[in-house]
Design a protein around this motif. Structure first.
Motif, short mmCIF file in Angstrom:
data_model
loop_
_atom_site.label_atom_id
_atom_site.label_comp_id
_atom_site.label_asym_id
_atom_site.label_seq_id
_atom_site.Cartn_x
_atom_site.Cartn_y
_atom_site.Cartn_z
N PRO A 55 -4.34 -3.53 -5.05
CA PRO A 55 -4.07 -2.85 -3.77
C PRO A 55 -4.17 -1.32 -3.88
O PRO A 55 -4.37 -0.77 -4.97
CB PRO A 55 -2.63 -3.25 -3.50
N SER A 71 6.62 -4.80 2.09
CA SER A 71 5.17 -4.59 2.02
C SER A 71 4.60 -4.35 3.43
O SER A 71 3.75 -3.48 3.62
CB SER A 71 4.49 -5.81 1.40
N SER A 75 2.87 -0.87 4.38
CA SER A 75 1.44 -1.00 4.63
C SER A 75 1.09 -0.51 6.05
O SER A 75 0.14 0.25 6.23
CB SER A 75 1.03 -2.46 4.44
N TYR A 80 -2.35 1.53 4.18
CA TYR A 80 -2.96 1.11 2.91
C TYR A 80 -2.56 -0.33 2.60
O TYR A 80 -1.53 -0.81 3.07
CB TYR A 80 -2.45 1.98 1.75
N SER A 81 -3.38 -0.99 1.77
CA SER A 81 -2.97 -2.31 1.27
C SER A 81 -1.90 -2.07 0.19
O SER A 81 -1.87 -1.02 -0.44
CB SER A 81 -4.16 -3.07 0.69
N ILE A 82 -1.06 -3.08 0.02
CA ILE A 82 0.06 -2.89 -0.91
C ILE A 82 0.36 -4.16 -1.68
O ILE A 82 0.11 -5.27 -1.19
CB ILE A 82 1.32 -2.43 -0.12
N ARG A 187 3.42 -10.32 -0.03
CA ARG A 187 2.72 -9.46 -0.98
C ARG A 187 3.68 -8.94 -2.08
O ARG A 187 3.77 -7.76 -2.36
CB ARG A 187 2.06 -8.28 -0.25
#
Lengths: 315, 475
Positions: A55, A71, A75, A80-82, A187
């Motif tokens: 991520p 998450s 996020s 952003y992806s996490i 996540r």
């Protein structure tokens, strides 16, 4: 001349060794299959973190990381992806090992390292718990540097195919049998529900007072190996120019400024890419027991509030 | 060097192989050198303490045998003082000093006696008691003085039982050290089986339970009554498996070289009286106290009040033998009380039991067994707690029994504890009550081999590797 007694013994010993080798191989394969087929639970989370996660934001830490950093909120707020790689009962050596594996695959934009105030204190368990990484050593040889810390002959023990799965059978079976009732993680983030009652909070206060008084009389040493791991973790983020946040996440009771805590802060400040954030003395959390699921962990409401606040600070 | 380490595995294989390769006349030297290496793996310098007592007792033994009348007694006393003196300095000096300080403070005085800063030599109480039994037996005329200094040194230092027993008697072991042991298939196999059983107890049960116990006992202020009960029960089982596991490994390792050490445990938690418990727990120490303290005090051949007093003295000293702290003295005191109450109740129980039919009698024995386990477990709280204050705090916390207990790190840790206990008691139940059901010695070779391989893989799958040292090393 060797007598028949000795020859007979050694013949049977060889046969016994062959049986042990065969059973070890078969049993090891069965345990491996069982372990890596898990879809939920801590082992499945470990597998995802070590084998797949790549991520933009990575969270490291113990159970306090796993239960405190939502998450979804981080996020959404940061875009952003996490992935939350926090794990119950783990310490700095584990974070460094997981960091080493993931950073071989991808360099994230942001790293959040959640530390406990006793992170640099002595605790033999922090090395023993690296045993959780043993099933992954074959796939990620870099982990041998860390699992070697468990004991002097740890890598020799890996000759056995069953040994890496030591103490995993029960939880593997449990996770398989109860896979539908186990709550899903988001996540890597695992929210805790429920809240501390006033009665429990008062009990925590009394216990904490006794604990702090007892601790004040003890000569607590700093674990220099843990300090070295802390430096190693931060240095790697600096080398790769990753924006890093070292966070002491909220606590229900105000934590005293111990020597370990001051050291955590002073070391973090030596790295220009690192920002140190201390929520352990934050009055918006201290004593607000409704935000906590137990003595050490925020509940889902608390984690949501904290994650929003943290996202604002990171933005 | 710990039995539950890879280093020991290498050490054991090399020493045992060399033992059978060496000619008989040199084997004592091999075992003595190996024993020195084994002991020096802990704190090398402390071998000098052992050397001191060995030299004193070796010379004392020879002169006691030669001497007559009062001189004989004087030599025994010198030898005993030397042994007890070593114990007093290394084990009890700081404890005595602590108590002097406490008394002095009560009288507004200052104690200037300095404290000794040193680690307690590993297994000091074990080899000191073994050395003492030698000179006492020579004095009593039950044992000839050993002329071979190397063999005598080996008697004190024999590595399998050097640091945690069984505390051997010279009559049993010295003759074996002179005898030539031929390689025996039966000894090898039976020795390995006993070692495997010991490793199961240590790695699967004791070290697993210790994870929970070591979390609760150091922080009694954090735990409720339910947790205290669980941790006390876990500790009762932990200490049994830790210590009897050590004994099994020691006896098994010695057996593979042809030595027969004395049995130290006989499934003690299935006892239905406290005296039965003590006839099955740490037998080598219980019989040592019986032979060298209880009987010389008059034993039970004196007035009933004096018998009670003798029991109290023996158990208080047994408590002090375990450790220099009031916790151990209270532990010994409690067992003294249990013994005396047991003696008082014995005729009443016998009369009551004679009126029961066999079914109710079995149930009654089960209740008695449970009662014995509870009493022993209660006393273990004092044995394990770090301080008396902690022990009393835990007992005070029992008021909150019924609250949700602490379950460690969830299913993995607690579940493993329960599985380990279930496996232990199931196997021991069969050993105690259904001896005809043999697993490890089954006449059917498939069953026999399968059960041994199964035991090893249970250890590999459920055992705790890299666990701690044996509890009794500290004594």
């Amino acid at each position: 001349m060797l007598n028949r007694n000795v020859i007979s013994f050694f013949k049977k010993l060889i046969l016994f060794a062959v049986i042990i080798f065969a059973v070890d191989w078969v049993l090891g394969l069965a345990l491996e299959k069982l372990y890596f087929s898990l879809k939920k639970g801590q082992f499945a989370q470990n597998t995802y973190a070590l084998d797949e996660a790549s991520p933009d934001i990575l969270v490291f830490g113990s159970s306090r990381a796993q239960h405190h950093y939502s998450s979804k909120i981080l996020s959404e707020n940061l875009g952003y992806s996490i992935y939350n790689a926090g794990r119950d009962g783990q310490f700095l050596p584990y974070y460094c090992a997981v960091q080493a594996v993931i950073l071989e695959r991808k360099t994230p934009k942001i790293i959040i390292l959640d530390v406990n105030i006793w992170e640099l204190g002595p605790n033999e368990q922090k090395y023993m718990k690296l045993a959780q990484l043993l099933p992954y050593v074959a796939e990620h040889p870099v982990l041998r540097n860390y699992t070697a810390k468990i004991s002097k002959f740890e890598n020799l023990k890996l000759i056995s195919k069953t040994y890496p799965y030591n103490s995993t059978l029960l939880i593997s079976v449990y996770d398989h049998l109860l896979t539908n009732t186990e709550p899903e993680d988001d996540r890597g983030y695992f929210p805790l529900v429920g809240e501390v009652s006033e009665k429990m909070f008062n009990k925590y206060q009394t216990e904490k007072k006794t604990y702090d008084e007892k601790r004040a009389t003890q000569d607590i040493e700093i674990d220099q190996q843990a300090v070295a791991y802390y430096h190693q973790f931060l240095k790697k983020t600096k080398d790769l120019n990753i924006k890093t946040y070292v966070v002491i996440s909220p606590t229900v009771l105000k934590e005293p400024n111990t020597e370990e805590k001051s050291l955590l802060e002073s070391i973090a400040k030596k790295y220009s890419n690192v920002k140190f954030l201390d929520f352990a003395t934050d009055s918006t959390y201290n004593n607000h027991y409704q935000l906590f699921a137990d003595e050490f962990h925020l509940n889902d409401k608390g984690a949501e509030k904290f994650s929003k606040e943290l996202a604002e600070l990171i933005k | 060097m710990l039995f539950n380490s890879i280093s020991f595995a290498f050490f054991y294989v090399i020493v045992t192989l060399l033992y059978y390769i060496f000619p008989h006349k040199n084997r004592w030297f091999l075992l003595l050198a190996a024993s020195c290496y084994f002991y020096m793996a802990f704190v090398p310098i402390y071998i000098l303490i052992l050397a001191f007592t060995i030299v004193i007792d070796y010379i004392a033994g020879i002169y006691i045998e030669k001497a007559q009348g009062k001189q004989r007694k004087l030599l025994l006393i010198i030898s005993l003082i030397a042994n007890i003196g070593v114990l007093a300095v290394f084990k009890y000096y700081n404890f005595i000093n602590d108590n002097i300080t406490f008394l002095a403070e009560g009288l507004n005085l200052h104690n200037n006696i300095p404290y000794l800063k040193m680690l307690l030599p590993i297994g000091l109480s074990f080899h000191t008691f073994q050395a003492m039994s030698y000179t006492i037996e020579v004095y009593r005329g039950n044992q000839k003085a050993e002329r071979h200094f190397g063999i005598y040194s080996l008697y004190v230092m024999f590595y399998p039982q050097l640091v945690a027993g069984p505390i051997e008697r010279p009559q049993n072991i010295l003759a074996q050290m002179h005898a030539k042991h031929e390689f025996s298939y039966v000894n090898m196999v039976e020795g390995f089986k006993q070692m495997a059983w010991g490793f199961f107890k240590k790695l699967v049960v004791a070290d697993r339970l210790s994870i929970y116990v070591d979390t609760v006992f150091p922080n009694p202020e954090l735990h409720n009554g339910s947790t205290v009960v669980i941790s006390a029960v876990f500790f009762a089982i932990q200490i049994y498996c830790d210590f009897s596991g050590y004994s099994d490994i020691a006896i098994g390792a010695a057996r593979t070289m042809g030595f027969n050490l004395m049995t130290n445990f006989r499934i003690p938690y299935f006892s239905t009286t406290i005296s039965e418990f003590w006839s099955k727990w740490h037998i080598s120490l219980s019989t040592w106290f019986r032979d060298y303290l209880y009987i010389p005090l008059g034993g039970s051949r004196v007035s009933i009040q004096r018998t009670y007093l003798n029991l109290f003295i023996v158990f208080m000293i047994s408590g002090l033998w375990h450790g220099a702290s009031w916790n151990f003295i209270i532990w010994g005191f409690l067992h003294g009380v249990y013994q005396v109450v047991g003696l008082v109740l014995k005729p009443l129980f016998s009369r009551f039991e004679s009126h029961l039919n066999s079914l109710i009698l079995n149930f009654w024995f089960f209740i008695k067994g449970l009662g014995v386990f509870c009493l022993v477990t209660f006393a273990w709280i004092f044995f394990r707690a770090n301080t008396i204050h902690d022990a009393f705090l835990m007992i005070k916390n029992l008021r909150s029994f019924g609250e949700r207990p602490f379950l460690g790190n969830g299913i993995n840790q607690f579940g493993h504890c329960l599985i380990a206990i279930a496996m232990l008691f199931t196997i021991e139940y069969f050993m105690a009550f259904k001896p005809q059901v043999k697993l490890f010695s089954n006449p059917n070779s498939f069953v026999r081999w399968a059960s041994i391989v199964g035991l090893l893989f249970i250890i590999l799958i459920f055992g705790v590797f890299n666990g701690g040292q044996f509890i009794y090393f500290q004594f």
